[in-house]
Structure formats: structure tokens, C-alpha cells
Design a protein around this motif. Structure first.
Motif, PDB file in Angstrom:
ATOM      1  N   VAL A  52      -0.620   3.630 -16.820  1.00 40.80           N
ATOM      2  CA  VAL A  52       0.547   4.297 -17.395  1.00 40.80           C
ATOM      3  C   VAL A  52       0.128   5.169 -18.592  1.00 40.80           C
ATOM      4  O   VAL A  52       0.581   6.301 -18.748  1.00 40.80           O
ATOM      5  N   GLN A  53      -0.807   4.639 -19.398  1.00 41.56           N
ATOM      6  CA  GLN A  53      -1.319   5.418 -20.549  1.00 41.56           C
ATOM      7  C   GLN A  53      -1.960   6.720 -20.101  1.00 41.56           C
ATOM      8  O   GLN A  53      -1.966   7.706 -20.820  1.00 41.56           O
ATOM      9  N   ARG A  54      -2.522   6.706 -18.906  1.00 41.14           N
ATOM     10  CA  ARG A  54      -3.155   7.930 -18.395  1.00 41.14           C
ATOM     11  C   ARG A  54      -2.176   8.832 -17.660  1.00 41.14           C
ATOM     12  O   ARG A  54      -2.583   9.763 -16.959  1.00 41.14           O
ATOM     13  N   GLY A  55      -0.888   8.498 -17.775  1.00 42.13           N
ATOM     14  CA  GLY A  55       0.122   9.337 -17.130  1.00 42.13           C
ATOM     15  C   GLY A  55       0.259   9.072 -15.636  1.00 42.13           C
ATOM     16  O   GLY A  55       0.874   9.848 -14.911  1.00 42.13           O
ATOM     17  N   GLU A  56      -0.328   7.968 -15.184  1.00 41.51           N
ATOM     18  CA  GLU A  56      -0.216   7.617 -13.765  1.00 41.51           C
ATOM     19  C   GLU A  56       1.009   6.727 -13.551  1.00 41.51           C
ATOM     20  O   GLU A  56       1.532   6.144 -14.495  1.00 41.51           O
ATOM     21  N   ARG A  57       1.432   6.611 -12.296  1.00 42.77           N
ATOM     22  CA  ARG A  57       2.606   5.806 -11.996  1.00 42.77           C
ATOM     23  C   ARG A  57       2.190   4.430 -11.467  1.00 42.77           C
ATOM     24  O   ARG A  57       1.226   4.313 -10.701  1.00 42.77           O
ATOM     25  N   ALA A  58       2.909   3.393 -11.908  1.00 40.71           N
ATOM     26  CA  ALA A  58       2.701   2.032 -11.388  1.00 40.71           C
ATOM     27  C   ALA A  58       3.991   1.587 -10.708  1.00 40.71           C
ATOM     28  O   ALA A  58       5.075   1.845 -11.219  1.00 40.71           O
ATOM     29  N   ALA A  59       3.870   0.959  -9.559  1.00 40.57           N
ATOM     30  CA  ALA A  59       5.061   0.584  -8.789  1.00 40.57           C
ATOM     31  C   ALA A  59       5.123  -0.918  -8.582  1.00 40.57           C
ATOM     32  O   ALA A  59       4.104  -1.599  -8.614  1.00 40.57           O
ATOM     33  N   MET A  73      -2.260  -6.993  -5.707  1.00 43.33           N
ATOM     34  CA  MET A  73      -2.177  -5.644  -6.227  1.00 43.33           C
ATOM     35  C   MET A  73      -2.838  -4.670  -5.280  1.00 43.33           C
ATOM     36  O   MET A  73      -3.772  -5.035  -4.573  1.00 43.33           O
ATOM     37  N   ALA A  74      -2.350  -3.444  -5.273  1.00 38.04           N
ATOM     38  CA  ALA A  74      -3.051  -2.385  -4.538  1.00 38.04           C
ATOM     39  C   ALA A  74      -3.404  -1.300  -5.549  1.00 38.04           C
ATOM     40  O   ALA A  74      -2.596  -0.954  -6.412  1.00 38.04           O
ATOM     41  N   LEU A  75      -4.626  -0.789  -5.472  1.00 36.80           N
ATOM     42  CA  LEU A  75      -5.105   0.223  -6.430  1.00 36.80           C
ATOM     43  C   LEU A  75      -5.571   1.455  -5.672  1.00 36.80           C
ATOM     44  O   LEU A  75      -6.213   1.324  -4.615  1.00 36.80           O
ATOM     45  N   ARG A  76      -5.268   2.619  -6.221  1.00 37.32           N
ATOM     46  CA  ARG A  76      -5.741   3.861  -5.594  1.00 37.32           C
ATOM     47  C   ARG A  76      -7.245   3.968  -5.836  1.00 37.32           C
ATOM     48  O   ARG A  76      -7.708   3.867  -6.980  1.00 37.32           O
ATOM     49  N   GLY A  77      -7.974   4.162  -4.771  1.00 39.65           N
ATOM     50  CA  GLY A  77      -9.433   4.110  -4.834  1.00 39.65           C
ATOM     51  C   GLY A  77     -10.063   5.094  -5.796  1.00 39.65           C
ATOM     52  O   GLY A  77     -11.071   4.782  -6.447  1.00 39.65           O
ATOM     53  N   ASP A  78      -9.461   6.305  -5.936  1.00 39.43           N
ATOM     54  CA  ASP A  78     -10.112   7.329  -6.770  1.00 39.43           C
ATOM     55  C   ASP A  78     -10.062   7.004  -8.260  1.00 39.43           C
ATOM     56  O   ASP A  78     -10.813   7.564  -9.049  1.00 39.43           O
ATOM     57  N   ILE A  79      -9.191   6.062  -8.632  1.00 36.09           N
ATOM     58  CA  ILE A  79      -9.034   5.787 -10.060  1.00 36.09           C
ATOM     59  C   ILE A  79      -9.359   4.329 -10.406  1.00 36.09           C
ATOM     60  O   ILE A  79      -9.552   3.967 -11.577  1.00 36.09           O
ATOM     61  N   ALA A  80      -9.466   3.499  -9.364  1.00 38.65           N
ATOM     62  CA  ALA A  80      -9.598   2.050  -9.574  1.00 38.65           C
ATOM     63  C   ALA A  80     -10.768   1.684 -10.480  1.00 38.65           C
ATOM     64  O   ALA A  80     -10.613   0.933 -11.449  1.00 38.65           O
ATOM     65  N   LEU A  81     -11.937   2.228 -10.185  1.00 36.23           N
ATOM     66  CA  LEU A  81     -13.121   1.824 -10.930  1.00 36.23           C
ATOM     67  C   LEU A  81     -13.001   2.186 -12.415  1.00 36.23           C
ATOM     68  O   LEU A  81     -13.320   1.381 -13.296  1.00 36.23           O
ATOM     69  N   ARG A 124       0.809  -1.222   0.000  1.00 28.82           N
ATOM     70  CA  ARG A 124       0.000   0.000   0.000  1.00 28.82           C
ATOM     71  C   ARG A 124       0.840   1.267   0.000  1.00 28.82           C
ATOM     72  O   ARG A 124       0.334   2.339  -0.343  1.00 28.82           O
ATOM     73  N   GLU A 125       2.111   1.137   0.396  1.00 25.27           N
ATOM     74  CA  GLU A 125       2.937   2.345   0.562  1.00 25.27           C
ATOM     75  C   GLU A 125       3.047   3.213  -0.690  1.00 25.27           C
ATOM     76  O   GLU A 125       2.892   4.437  -0.600  1.00 25.27           O
ATOM     77  N   PRO A 126       3.285   2.634  -1.883  1.00 23.66           N
ATOM     78  CA  PRO A 126       3.415   3.489  -3.072  1.00 23.66           C
ATOM     79  C   PRO A 126       2.148   4.302  -3.356  1.00 23.66           C
ATOM     80  O   PRO A 126       2.231   5.390  -3.924  1.00 23.66           O
ATOM     81  N   LEU A 127       0.976   3.794  -2.940  1.00 21.59           N
ATOM     82  CA  LEU A 127      -0.264   4.547  -3.194  1.00 21.59           C
ATOM     83  C   LEU A 127      -0.259   5.848  -2.407  1.00 21.59           C
ATOM     84  O   LEU A 127      -0.638   6.899  -2.922  1.00 21.59           O
ATOM     85  N   ALA A 128       0.197   5.754  -1.151  1.00 23.42           N
ATOM     86  CA  ALA A 128       0.259   6.961  -0.322  1.00 23.42           C
ATOM     87  C   ALA A 128       1.216   7.969  -0.945  1.00 23.42           C
ATOM     88  O   ALA A 128       1.065   9.176  -0.789  1.00 23.42           O
ATOM     89  N   ALA A 129       2.195   7.445  -1.711  1.00 28.20           N
ATOM     90  CA  ALA A 129       3.164   8.339  -2.371  1.00 28.20           C
ATOM     91  C   ALA A 129       2.695   8.736  -3.770  1.00 28.20           C
ATOM     92  O   ALA A 129       3.464   9.281  -4.555  1.00 28.20           O
ATOM     93  N   GLY A 130       1.455   8.413  -4.129  1.00 27.19           N
ATOM     94  CA  GLY A 130       0.888   8.919  -5.378  1.00 27.19           C
ATOM     95  C   GLY A 130       0.733   7.917  -6.506  1.00 27.19           C
ATOM     96  O   GLY A 130       0.115   8.223  -7.532  1.00 27.19           O
ATOM     97  N   ALA A 131       1.275   6.709  -6.377  1.00 30.71           N
ATOM     98  CA  ALA A 131       1.123   5.724  -7.462  1.00 30.71           C
ATOM     99  C   ALA A 131      -0.348   5.321  -7.582  1.00 30.71           C
ATOM    100  O   ALA A 131      -1.091   5.325  -6.600  1.00 30.71           O
ATOM    101  N   ALA A 132      -0.751   4.984  -8.811  1.00 32.99           N
ATOM    102  CA  ALA A 132      -2.136   4.537  -9.026  1.00 32.99           C
ATOM    103  C   ALA A 132      -2.272   3.048  -8.739  1.00 32.99           C
ATOM    104  O   ALA A 132      -3.326   2.579  -8.316  1.00 32.99           O
TER     105      ALA A 132
END
Ligand code: UD1
Ligand code: MG
Length: 458
Positions: free
Chosen positions: A219-226, A186-194, A130-138
């Protein structure tokens, strides 16, 4: 005391865990669903539920196959407020997660996806995921270096960042050469997951909705994956009984190390089998070939001799048990008490310093401190219909080979003569003799021999 790893995660971000358990498990060749098979006395599913809960998931949703009331019931027993969703058609891991969308569409900071057949992932690893999500990864994916990568999805990275996951069946030879694999979690950021999940299609070799596609879409949407790395042993999944045994082996090896690190001596650790919840104190010695079922606690300084079997039992400080002892549910051995060879105890308490050294059954009983139970004593607790209690007072002495027919009380300090069948209460400090009186008939044996000799001679 050396408790099994119990992490409590108080993270500020709200987390929902989705546990995918709609597997068919046909390779188990079992009437029981795969996720209800056990490791260290607990179902695979419960291992996962416990770890995701301990990693801070406030909400847990489990996706099960159709007609799997048994799995739903197991979930309800383990986590009463967990939500159960049914996936009627097995259309892929992304489809399975979407079956549980009601659990997260109203908002969660983090969504963790776990597999019900991957039981050894620790709460600590789920927390790291979950840590990368807190740092902004999607998206954060649990990866591992596989000894043999075949069958796994490969993690395609560039310059240290994750670009995509390719399932083996869809991978080019170049991608198949990658050793870094997807553990599936996998961990997904809630605001973008759906939005990401809904964008997944099924144009691939298996015509399935792959959860792994979220990486490329993000990644196509410019988000980061960790990628978060884990040890291969921790992410082993179970498809058949051979893998079940392999996971058991991994679990036991780890638990033995923890128990020894906690100050217990295991003379032959590879022959001692713990349950997921076995609690072992300091300066405990466990001899070879001992099996722990669930719910056993051993206090400091106790000794467990070889070839003993325990289930839902407590062994007090400095007590000594075995060899060849069997403690069944509800057995409580007091401080410095002794249980010897071929002794079985069930739903019975043994007071401090009491001794039951040989060949004895103590069931539904209370034995006072310092009492001594002779070899071959049996508490007759069952009449074929109901169970009854035996109470043995402090300092009582029960002679060998006695039957104590419950309900019955042997008073404190009383003696029971060897070979007695006790059916009535014995007052404190008295002697009970309940057996045929011995009669010696002098010369009887030689007379009989003479008679036989005469008969033979005609
Ligand atoms: C999955 C990953 C793969 C990874 C591997 C690790 C995908 C697309 N692939 O592949 O990258 O290396 O795990 O073991 O995610 N499930 C459902 N419903 C479905 C499909 C699956 O509940 O419709 C559950 C299964 O019961 C299982 C888990 O999801 O617990 C994974 O599914 P599985 O079919 O085993 O995926 P893999 O092909 O192993
Ligand atoms: Mg699999």
C-alpha cells in the motif's frame, strides 16, 4: 457418478504455490509431524497440495523444518516434481516464504502462499484468491469473519480496501475489536513479491518476519491489496488433536452433503465416514455406521447395510453388502452380487450375482458368477510363508463350513460337500466330499448311560 470435487484450473497466468509446513506441531503430542496427520484418510499436507495443484499452480514448493525427511518423502510421493526447501530457523512466515525464493525468483505471474496445517481450503478458494492479481492487485489476502477472533491477525480496511494486517500481539485495542481476520493464505503478484518480501523487517512483538507486512508495504508503494472472503469452517487450522477432529467433522459434513446431492441415500448421514476419494454412485443406499477407508468406489444402485468397513474396494452396480461386512484392499464385488454379515474379503473378486452370505473369509480368490458360498467357508490362503489363490468357477456351490486350502480350483458348476477340507482341484460339475464319513452306532448312548449308572451304584 458423484466424484469428489476435482477442479481443473486452466488459467492463463502462471502460478507457483508455496506451502509452509515448517510447523513444530508440539501440541499434537505426536512422533509424527503435524502436517502428516490425516483427515479423511489423507494427510493435511496432501490436502493442501491437491487443492493448490487443482487451483492451477504449475509449480509447487514446500518449506519444511530441519530433519524432516518424512515430510519431504510425503511431498515427493504426492507431487513428484515439487521442490522442497528447508527452513533451518523458524524466523517467521515471511522468512519461510523467502526460503523458497528459488522457486519463484525466476518469474511467476502469481505466487500463492498456503499453510500445511490448514487443509480444508478448496481449489476454488485458491482460484478466487488469485483473481484480484489478474485485475492488478499486488496482494490478495484470504479473510474471514471469526466467531472468536483471538489469536488471529486482524484485517485493517478503509472504505473497503485493505490497508494492513496487524498481528494480535501488535494490535491496539481498537484494532483488536475488528472481527475480520487473516486466514493466513495469500496471493502475491510475482513481479513485485520478492521486493516486498525483502523489505519486511522483524520489529514487532514476536521479533519475527511477518508475511502479513507485505500488505502495508504494498500500500505504501501505491499498490492495491485485496481481501477475498472465505467461510470460517474452510480456513480452520490445526494445532492439536481436538482441532484435528473438528476439521474432520467439517470435512465429513461437507462430503455427506455432496454424496446426498449426488443421488445417494444416507439414512443417518452423521454416522457415515467417507474418505477423501470415496466415489458413490446414484441410488446407492448407505445404512448407518459405515466407514470408508481410501480407494472405495460404489456403483449405482448398490446397498450398503449397517456397520460395514471398507478399504480399497469396489462394489458393483446393484450389489448388496453387509451388515457387518469387511472389504479389504483388492475386494471387487460384481454386479448384483451379495456379501452378507461377518464376511471378510481381501484381494478377491466376486462375479456377477454370486453370493457369500454369512461368516466367511474370501482372500486371494476369484469367485465366478452366480457361485454360492455357504456359511463359514474359509479360503486358507496363507501357510505362514506365502499367499496362494483359490479359484471358484461359475455357478459352483460350496457347502457350509468348508476349508478351501489354496492353491486350489473348484470347477464351474461343481459342489463341495458341507464341512469339507478341499486340498485338491475339483473338476467342473462334480461333487467333492472331503470329510470323515458318518457312522451311526445304534443304542450306543443308552448303553453308555447304563454303564455309568452301574459304576456309580458301586
Ligand atoms: C498467521 C498469520 C495471522 C493469521 C494466522 C491464521 C502471520 C505473521 N500471521 O499467524 O495473521 O491470522 O496465521 O492462522 O503470517 N511457519 C513456517 N515458518 C515460520 C513460521 C511459520 O513454516 O518461521 C508456518 C507454520 O508452520 C504454519 C504457518 O506458517 O503452517 C503459520 O504460522 P503460525 O506461526 O501458525 O502463524 P500464526 O501466528 O498462527
Ligand atoms: Mg497458526
Amino acid at each position: 457418478m458423484n466424484e469428489p470435487a476435482q477442479e481443473s484450473g486452466a488459467q492463463a497466468r502462471h502460478c507457483t504455490a508455496i506451502v509452509l509446513a515448517a510447523g513444530e506441531g508440539t501440541r499434537m503430542r505426536s512422533a509424527r509431524p503435524k502436517v502428516l496427520h490425516q483427515i479423511a484418510g489423507r494427510s493435511l499436507l496432501e490436502h493442501v497440495l491437491a487443492a493448490t495443484g487443482a487451483a492451477g499452480a504449475e509449480r509447487i514448493a514446500v518449506v519444511v523444518g530441519p530433519d524432516r525427511e518424512d515430510v519431504a518423502e510425503a511431498v515427493a510421493r504426492a507431487v513428484p516434481d515439487a521442490a522442497v526447501f528447508i527452513q533451518n530457523e523458524r524466523l517467521g512466515t515471511a522468512h519461510a516464504v523467502l526460503c523458497a525464493r528459488a522457486a519463484f525468483e525466476s518469474g511467476a505471474d502469481d505466487i500463492v502462499v498456503a499453510f500445511g496445517d490448514t487443509p480444508l481450503v478448496t481449489a476454488e478458494t485458491f482460484r478466487r484468491l488469485r483473481e484480484p492479481l489478474a485485475a492488478g492487485a499486488a496482494v490478495a489476502v484470504l479473510g474471514f469473519e471469526a466467531r472468536d477472533p483471538s489469536g488471529y491477525g486482524r484485517l485493517v480496511t478503509y472504505d473497503g480496501s485493505l490497508l494492513a494486517i496487524r498481528e494480535e500481539k501488535d494490535a491496539t485495542a481498537e484494532v483488536q475489536a475488528i472481527g475480520l481476520c487473516n486466514a493466513g493464505l495469500m496471493a502475491l503478484r510475482g513481479d513485485i513479491a520478492l521486493a516486498l518480501l525483502k523489505a519486511i523487517g522483524c520489529e514487532n512483538a514476536q521479533s519475527e518476519y511477518y508475511l502479513t507486512d507485505v500488505v502495508e508495504l504494498a500500500v505504501q508503494r501505491g499498490e492495491r491489496a485485496a481481501v477475498v472472503l472465505a467461510d470460517e469452517d474452510e480456513v480452520q487450522g490445526i494445532n492439536d488433536r481436538i482441532q484435528l477432529a473438528a476439521a474432520e467433522r467439517t470435512f465429513q459434513a461437507k462430503r455427506r452433503r455432496e454424496v446426498m446431492a449426488g443421488g445417494a441415500t444416507l439414512i443417518a448421514p452423521e454416522t457415515v465416514f467417507f474418505s477423501h476419494d470415496t466415489v458413490v454412485g446414484r441410488d446407492v443406499t448407505i445404512e448407518p455406521n459405515v466407514f470408508f477407508g481410501p480407494g472405495v468406489r460404489i456403483a449405482d444402485g448398490a446397498t450398503v447395510h449397517a456397520f460395514s468397513h471398507f478399504e480399497n474396494a469396489e462394489i458393483g452396480p446393484g450389489a448388496e453388502v453387509g451388515p457387518f461386512a469387511r472389504l479389504r484392499p483388492g475386494a471387487k464385488i460384481g454386479a448384483k452380487a451379495k456379501i452378507g454379515n461377518f464376511v471378510e474379503m481381501k484381494n478377491a473378486e466376486l462375479g456377477e450375482g454370486a453370493k457369500v452370505n454369512h461368516l466367511t473369509y474370501v482372500g486371494d480368490a476369484t469367485v465366478g458368477a452366480k457361485a454360492n458360498i455357504g456359511a463359514g467357508t474359509i479360503t486358507c490362503n496363507y501357510d505362514g510363508f506365502a499367499k496362494f489363490r483359490t479359484v471358484i468357477g461359475e455357478g459352483a456351490f460350496v457347502g457350509s463350513n468348508s476349508s478351501l486350502v489354496a492353491p486350489v480350483t473348484i470347477g464351474a458348476g461343481a459342489y463341495v460337500a458341507s464341512g469339507s477340507v478341499i486340498t485338491e482341484d475339483v473338476p467342473d460339475n462334480s461333487l467333492a466330499v472331503a470329510r470323515g464319513r458318518q457312522a451311526n452306532k445304534e443304542g450306543w448312548a443308552s448303553a453308555r448311560r447304563n454303564l455309568q449308572k452301574q459304576k456309580k451304584a458301586g
